[in-house]
Design a protein around this motif. Structure first.
Motif, PDB file in Angstrom:
ATOM      1  N   GLY A 489      80.017 -14.054 187.888  1.00 41.41           N
ATOM      2  CA  GLY A 489      80.469 -15.102 186.987  1.00 41.41           C
ATOM      3  C   GLY A 489      79.763 -15.113 185.642  1.00 41.41           C
ATOM      4  O   GLY A 489      79.885 -16.083 184.885  1.00 41.41           O
ATOM      5  N   ILE A 490      79.024 -14.053 185.305  1.00 34.63           N
ATOM      6  CA  ILE A 490      78.318 -13.978 184.022  1.00 34.63           C
ATOM      7  C   ILE A 490      78.926 -12.842 183.198  1.00 34.63           C
ATOM      8  O   ILE A 490      79.016 -11.705 183.658  1.00 34.63           O
ATOM      9  CB  ILE A 490      76.816 -13.703 184.227  1.00 34.63           C
ATOM     10  CG1 ILE A 490      76.181 -14.815 185.067  1.00 34.63           C
ATOM     11  CG2 ILE A 490      76.101 -13.544 182.887  1.00 34.63           C
ATOM     12  CD1 ILE A 490      74.745 -14.513 185.473  1.00 34.63           C
ATOM     13  N   THR A 491      79.373 -13.165 181.988  1.00 33.32           N
ATOM     14  CA  THR A 491      79.895 -12.140 181.081  1.00 33.32           C
ATOM     15  C   THR A 491      78.842 -11.861 180.014  1.00 33.32           C
ATOM     16  O   THR A 491      78.649 -12.669 179.091  1.00 33.32           O
ATOM     17  CB  THR A 491      81.201 -12.600 180.414  1.00 33.32           C
ATOM     18  OG1 THR A 491      82.172 -12.885 181.430  1.00 33.32           O
ATOM     19  CG2 THR A 491      81.736 -11.511 179.485  1.00 33.32           C
ATOM     20  N   PRO A 492      78.112 -10.744 180.137  1.00 35.71           N
ATOM     21  CA  PRO A 492      77.020 -10.478 179.192  1.00 35.71           C
ATOM     22  C   PRO A 492      77.523  -9.839 177.897  1.00 35.71           C
ATOM     23  O   PRO A 492      78.624  -9.283 177.842  1.00 35.71           O
ATOM     24  CB  PRO A 492      76.149  -9.495 179.958  1.00 35.71           C
ATOM     25  CG  PRO A 492      77.105  -8.740 180.813  1.00 35.71           C
ATOM     26  CD  PRO A 492      78.196  -9.718 181.194  1.00 35.71           C
ATOM     27  N   THR A 493      76.708  -9.942 176.886  1.00 36.86           N
ATOM     28  CA  THR A 493      76.923  -9.192 175.649  1.00 36.86           C
ATOM     29  C   THR A 493      76.331  -7.803 175.818  1.00 36.86           C
ATOM     30  O   THR A 493      75.209  -7.651 176.294  1.00 36.86           O
ATOM     31  CB  THR A 493      76.258  -9.908 174.461  1.00 36.86           C
ATOM     32  OG1 THR A 493      76.901 -11.173 174.266  1.00 36.86           O
ATOM     33  CG2 THR A 493      76.355  -9.091 173.191  1.00 36.86           C
ATOM     34  N   LEU A 494      77.103  -6.794 175.431  1.00 37.55           N
ATOM     35  CA  LEU A 494      76.629  -5.407 175.514  1.00 37.55           C
ATOM     36  C   LEU A 494      76.317  -4.903 174.113  1.00 37.55           C
ATOM     37  O   LEU A 494      77.149  -5.021 173.201  1.00 37.55           O
ATOM     38  CB  LEU A 494      77.692  -4.510 176.140  1.00 37.55           C
ATOM     39  CG  LEU A 494      77.712  -4.349 177.656  1.00 37.55           C
ATOM     40  CD1 LEU A 494      78.819  -3.388 178.049  1.00 37.55           C
ATOM     41  CD2 LEU A 494      76.375  -3.837 178.158  1.00 37.55           C
ATOM     42  N   ILE A 495      75.120  -4.319 173.953  1.00 39.10           N
ATOM     43  CA  ILE A 495      74.682  -3.849 172.629  1.00 39.10           C
ATOM     44  C   ILE A 495      74.234  -2.392 172.727  1.00 39.10           C
ATOM     45  O   ILE A 495      73.448  -2.027 173.611  1.00 39.10           O
ATOM     46  CB  ILE A 495      73.538  -4.724 172.093  1.00 39.10           C
ATOM     47  CG1 ILE A 495      74.031  -6.152 171.876  1.00 39.10           C
ATOM     48  CG2 ILE A 495      72.967  -4.138 170.795  1.00 39.10           C
ATOM     49  CD1 ILE A 495      72.920  -7.139 171.541  1.00 39.10           C
ATOM     50  N   ASN A 496      74.743  -1.582 171.818  1.00 40.11           N
ATOM     51  CA  ASN A 496      74.306  -0.188 171.667  1.00 40.11           C
ATOM     52  C   ASN A 496      73.408  -0.136 170.428  1.00 40.11           C
ATOM     53  O   ASN A 496      73.896  -0.197 169.302  1.00 40.11           O
ATOM     54  CB  ASN A 496      75.528   0.715 171.480  1.00 40.11           C
ATOM     55  CG  ASN A 496      75.142   2.145 171.133  1.00 40.11           C
ATOM     56  OD1 ASN A 496      74.054   2.605 171.463  1.00 40.11           O
ATOM     57  ND2 ASN A 496      76.053   2.859 170.474  1.00 40.11           N
ATOM     58  N   PRO A 497      72.085  -0.016 170.589  1.00 39.30           N
ATOM     59  CA  PRO A 497      71.189  -0.138 169.430  1.00 39.30           C
ATOM     60  C   PRO A 497      71.229   1.060 168.489  1.00 39.30           C
ATOM     61  O   PRO A 497      70.992   0.924 167.297  1.00 39.30           O
ATOM     62  CB  PRO A 497      69.819  -0.295 170.065  1.00 39.30           C
ATOM     63  CG  PRO A 497      69.938   0.340 171.399  1.00 39.30           C
ATOM     64  CD  PRO A 497      71.352   0.092 171.850  1.00 39.30           C
ATOM     65  N   ARG A 498      71.439   2.249 169.020  1.00 36.16           N
ATOM     66  CA  ARG A 498      71.575   3.472 168.224  1.00 36.16           C
ATOM     67  C   ARG A 498      70.290   3.884 167.514  1.00 36.16           C
ATOM     68  O   ARG A 498      69.890   5.046 167.555  1.00 36.16           O
ATOM     69  CB  ARG A 498      72.716   3.347 167.214  1.00 36.16           C
ATOM     70  CG  ARG A 498      74.018   2.895 167.849  1.00 36.16           C
ATOM     71  CD  ARG A 498      75.174   2.892 166.896  1.00 36.16           C
ATOM     72  NE  ARG A 498      75.050   1.927 165.822  1.00 36.16           N
ATOM     73  CZ  ARG A 498      76.048   1.588 165.022  1.00 36.16           C
ATOM     74  NH1 ARG A 498      77.237   2.143 165.190  1.00 36.16           N
ATOM     75  NH2 ARG A 498      75.888   0.704 164.075  1.00 36.16           N
ATOM     76  N   PHE A 499      69.624   2.936 166.868  1.00 34.72           N
ATOM     77  CA  PHE A 499      68.389   3.218 166.128  1.00 34.72           C
ATOM     78  C   PHE A 499      67.172   2.817 166.966  1.00 34.72           C
ATOM     79  O   PHE A 499      67.007   1.650 167.305  1.00 34.72           O
ATOM     80  CB  PHE A 499      68.368   2.473 164.798  1.00 34.72           C
ATOM     81  CG  PHE A 499      69.390   2.966 163.820  1.00 34.72           C
ATOM     82  CD1 PHE A 499      69.074   3.952 162.903  1.00 34.72           C
ATOM     83  CD2 PHE A 499      70.684   2.458 163.835  1.00 34.72           C
ATOM     84  CE1 PHE A 499      70.032   4.419 161.999  1.00 34.72           C
ATOM     85  CE2 PHE A 499      71.646   2.910 162.949  1.00 34.72           C
ATOM     86  CZ  PHE A 499      71.317   3.901 162.024  1.00 34.72           C
ATOM     87  N   ILE A 500      66.319   3.796 167.276  1.00 34.78           N
ATOM     88  CA  ILE A 500      65.102   3.524 168.042  1.00 34.78           C
ATOM     89  C   ILE A 500      64.015   2.955 167.139  1.00 34.78           C
ATOM     90  O   ILE A 500      63.176   2.162 167.568  1.00 34.78           O
ATOM     91  CB  ILE A 500      64.584   4.811 168.719  1.00 34.78           C
ATOM     92  CG1 ILE A 500      65.676   5.457 169.573  1.00 34.78           C
ATOM     93  CG2 ILE A 500      63.348   4.527 169.561  1.00 34.78           C
ATOM     94  CD1 ILE A 500      65.278   6.803 170.158  1.00 34.78           C
TER      95      ILE A 500
END
Length: 580
Positions: A489-500
Motif C-alpha cells: 500500500g505504499i507508492t514510493p518515489t523512484l530517483i535515478n541520481p546519475r551523478f555520484i
C-alpha cells in the motif's frame, strides 16, 4: 595421487630429493596446478612458468628463515604446494581452503597478503632493513616478473635497495610477457640482455648499482639450483635475471600466453573454457560505442594499463593500433598521460578495473583534476563481488567522489552508458569518470531520460512517504523494492541520481514536503560513499535516511548472494526495514 608429492610434508623434505626426483617433483607440481585451474579457474601461465624456480628456491634456501616475497602472488601456487598447502591443489573438495594470493594467515612461509603488482621489492626491502637492525643473517629474496617492472613502485624499490650494503636478492622472472604483451623501454633492455646472454654493456640493473647474473635456462631446476647456491648468503644487492617460458609444460598456455595468464575453468585437452561468452555486457556496450564514435571523431584514443583482456579491449587493440596505448602496469602514468592529451583537445578514454584505479589517487587529484582537463575515465568491474580480498571493486566511489572538479557518473542501464559517454565527450569543463558495473545487463521496467544537466537527479516516478534513490545498476534493485512496497500500500518515489559526485539540492528539498523516509542503494562501500552525501544533506531535517551498500571490510571469496544478505541488499530485507 602424486608420488613425489606424497613425500613432501614440509620444505625440508625437498632437500632430501635426488636430481631425478626434483625433476619429477616439478612435473607433479605443474600437473597439480594445471588440474586445479582447469576446474576452479585461476592464474595459469605465470604459475606454470615458475615451477622450477620455486623448487630450486626451496631446495637451496631455508624458508621461512630465509624470506621469499612473491610479486602479485599470481606466481605463488607452486610455493603454496610446497609449503604445506598441497591438498588445496590435489583434492577438489579442498580447492577453496587457500586463497589465490600469499597470506600470512595461511602459512609462516608467507609474509604479506599481496594481490597488486610491482610491490615485492619494496616490501622485501623492509624485511631486509629490519634484519639488518636486528643483526640476523637470513637471505631476503624478492621475486618479480610478468611485466611488474613497468610499475613505478618496482623502479622505486630497485632504486633504493641498490644502495643497501647487505644481502638482498631480486629475481627477475623474464618470460617475455606482461599480462598481455610487454610495453616500455625497460623490456627492450631485457630483450638485449637475453640476446647477449646477459653480456650486453647496456644493462639497466648494473647501471642502478646491482651485481648481476643471467640464467638462460630458467626452466631447468638443476641449473637454477647450481646458480642459486653460488649467490646464497651474498652480502650485497644482486639481480638474478632468469629467462623462462610463460605457461611452460602446457602447449595451449605456451602458444596463447595472454589468454592463459588467468583463466576460467577449461578443458585441458582443447584449452577451451567451459563457460563461453554469454553475449552482451556493459564492457562490450562501452567499447562498441567508443569504436562507433571513433569513425567520426579522430580525437579519440584509448589507454589501458596492461589488462586489455579484462577490459574487453583486445579487438579494439587489433583493429585500431594507432589509437590504442597499453602503458604497461603503470596506472599512475596512464592518468597523467590522459590529462596531457586532454589538455591539447584530444579525447582520451582511460580504462581501469575498479580495483586497480585505487593506485591512481594522487594523479587523479594532482595531475588531472587540479588542471581540470576533460579526460574520460572508464571504471570497469565496479561493485560488490565475490572476488579475492585483493581485487575488490567497492572502493572507487569513496575515493573518487570526493575529489574537486571530477564528475563521476553511474549509468543505470546500457542506454545510459552510451548517453553518458556522449555527454562526457561533448562537455569541456570537467574530467569525467563513468562507473561500469560488473553486474549483468538487466532491462529496466521504467524509461529513463538521457538528457543530463550537471548534478541533476532524475525523478523517474512520483510517489509519497518513501523515496528510493538507486545509484547506477542498483536502480534495478530500487524498482524491485518499489514493487514490493506497492503491495503493502505504499507508492514510493523512484530517483535515478546519475551523478555520484554532486547532490541535487532542489530535488532533495522537494522531498521534504510529502516524504518522511529516504532509501539510498549503492553497489559499493557505504563509508564515505554516495549515500552518506544524502544523509548529510538531510541531517538538519526530520527526514529519516537509510543507506544500503557494502560494509567496510575486506571480503575474500564470499559468494555474492551471501554478501547481499549480510548487507540487507535484497528487496525483501529492504522492504522489511522500511516497514519496521
Amino acid at each position: 595421487m602424486a608420488n613425489i608429492l606424497d613425500k613432501i610434508s614440509n620444505v625440508l623434505d625437498i632437500k632430501k630429493l635426488t636430481t631425478e626426483e626434483l625433476n619429477t617433483l616439478c612435473s607433479e607440481v605443474r600437473n597439480s596446478i594445471l588440474n586445479k585451474v582447469s576446474k576452479a579457474g585461476g592464474h595459469l601461465g605465470p604459475n606454470l612458468g615458475i615451477v622450477e624456480l620455486t623448487v630450486a628456491l626451496h631446495y637451496v634456501f631455508n624458508s621461512p628463515i630465509d624470506k621469499f616475497v612473491w610479486d602479485v602472488s599470481h606466481q605463488s601456487y607452486a610455493h603454496k604446494i610446497l609449503t604445506g598447502r598441497k591438498d588445496a591443489f590435489l583434492f577438489e573438495d579442498k580447492y577453496k581452503t587457500v586463497t589465490g594470493f600469499t597470506s600470512p594467515k595461511e602459512s609462516e612461509h608467507d609474509f604479506f597478503t599481496i594481490g597488486h603488482t610491482s610491490t615485492s621489492v619494496s616490501l622485501a626491502s623492509g624485511l631486509a632493513k629490519a634484519r639488518d637492525f636486528k643483526g640476523t643473517k637470513e637471505n631476503i629474496v624478492a621475486i618479480i616478473g610478468d611485466g611488474s617492472l613497468s610499475g613505478g613502485e618496482a623502479f622505486e624499490g630497485l632504486d633504493n635497495v641498490a644502495e643497501f650494503k647487505s644481502n638482498f636478492i631480486t629475481i627477475v622472472n623474464d618470460n617475455e610477457m606482461s599480462i598481455a604483451e610487454n610495453h616500455g623501454g625497460i623490456y627492450g633492455n631485457l630483450a638485449l640482455l637475453r640476446k647477449t646472454k646477459g653480456e650486453a654493456e647496456l644493462n639497466i640493473f648494473k647501471a642502478l648499482g646491482f651485481k648481476y647474473v643471467y640464467i638462460e635456462e630458467g626452466n631447468n631446476v638443476n641449473v637454477l639450483i647450481e646458480e642459486l647456491q653460488k649467490i646464497k648468503d651474498i652480502n650485497e644487492p644482486i639481480v638474478i635475471h632468469i629467462h623462462t617460458v610463460k605457461g611452460n609444460g602446457y602447449s595451449h598456455a605456451e602458444e596463447n600466453k595472454e589468454r592463459f595468464h588467468w583463466s576460467m575453468p577449461f578443458d585441458i585437452e582443447t584449452g577451451k573454457t567451459f563457460v563461453q561468452n554469454s553475449g552482451e555486457n556493459y564492457k562490450r556496450v562501452t567499447i562498441n560505442h567508443i569504436t562507433e564514435k571513433l569513425q567520426k571523431d579522430d580525437r579519440i584514443v584509448v589507454i589501458n594499463a596492461a589488462v586489455p583482456g579484462a577490459l574487453d579491449l583486445v579487438e579494439f587493440r587489433e583493429n585500431h593500433p594507432d589509437r590504442y596505448f597499453d602503458v604497461g602496469i603503470a596506472e599512475e602514468h596512464a592518468i597523467a598521460f590522459a590529462s596531457g592529451l586532454a589538455s591539447q583537445g584530444m579525447k582520451p578514454f582511460a580504462f581501469f578495473p575498479s580495483t586497480f584505479i585505487q593506485r591512481t589517487y594522487d594523479q587523479i587529484s594532482q595531475d588531472l583534476c587540479i588542471n581540470n582537463n576533460p579526460a574520460i575515465i572508464m571504471v570497469e568491474n565496479a561493485g560488490i563481488s565475490g572476488s579475492d580480498a585483493t581485487h575488490l571493486g567497492i572502493f572507487d566511489i569513496p575515493m573518487m567522489s570526493n575529489i574537486p572538479n571530477l564528475v563521476y557518473l553511474a549509468p543505470a542501464n546500457k542506454e545510459e552508458v552510451t548517453a553518458m559517454i556522449d555527454w562526457a565527450m561533448e562537455q569541456k569543463d570537467f574530467p569525467v569518470a563513468i562507473r561500469i558495473s560488473s553486474s549483468p545487463i538487466k532491462e529496466l521496467k521504467t524509461k529513463l531520460s538521457l538528457n543530463y544537466e550537471l548534478n541533476k537527479f532524475e525523478k523517474v516516478t512520483e510517489g509519497e512517504k518513501v523515496a528510493i534513490i538507486g545509484l547506477g545498476n542498483f536502480f534495478n534493485l530500487a524498482e524491485e523494492v518499489s514493487e514490493e512496497l506497492q503491495k503493502q500500500g505504499i507508492t514510493p518515489t523512484l530517483i535515478n541520481p546519475r551523478f555520484i559526485t554532486g547532490v541535487d539540492e532542489e530535488l532533495l528539498t522537494s522531498l521534504l514536503e510529502n516524504h518522511d523516509t529516504v532509501i539510498t542503494l549503492e553497489d559499493g562501500l557505504l563509508n564515505g560513499g554516495f549515500g552518506e552525501k544524502i544523509s548529510r544533506f538531510f541531517g538538519p531535517t526530520k527526514m529519516r535516511v537509510f543507506n544500503y551498500g557494502a560494509h567496510k571490510e575486506f571480503t575474500d571469496g564470499v559468494p555474492m548472494n551471501e554478501l547481499y544478505k549480510r548487507y540487507h541488499l535484497t528487496a525483501d530485507h529492504i522492504v522489511a526495514d522500511i516497514l519496521k
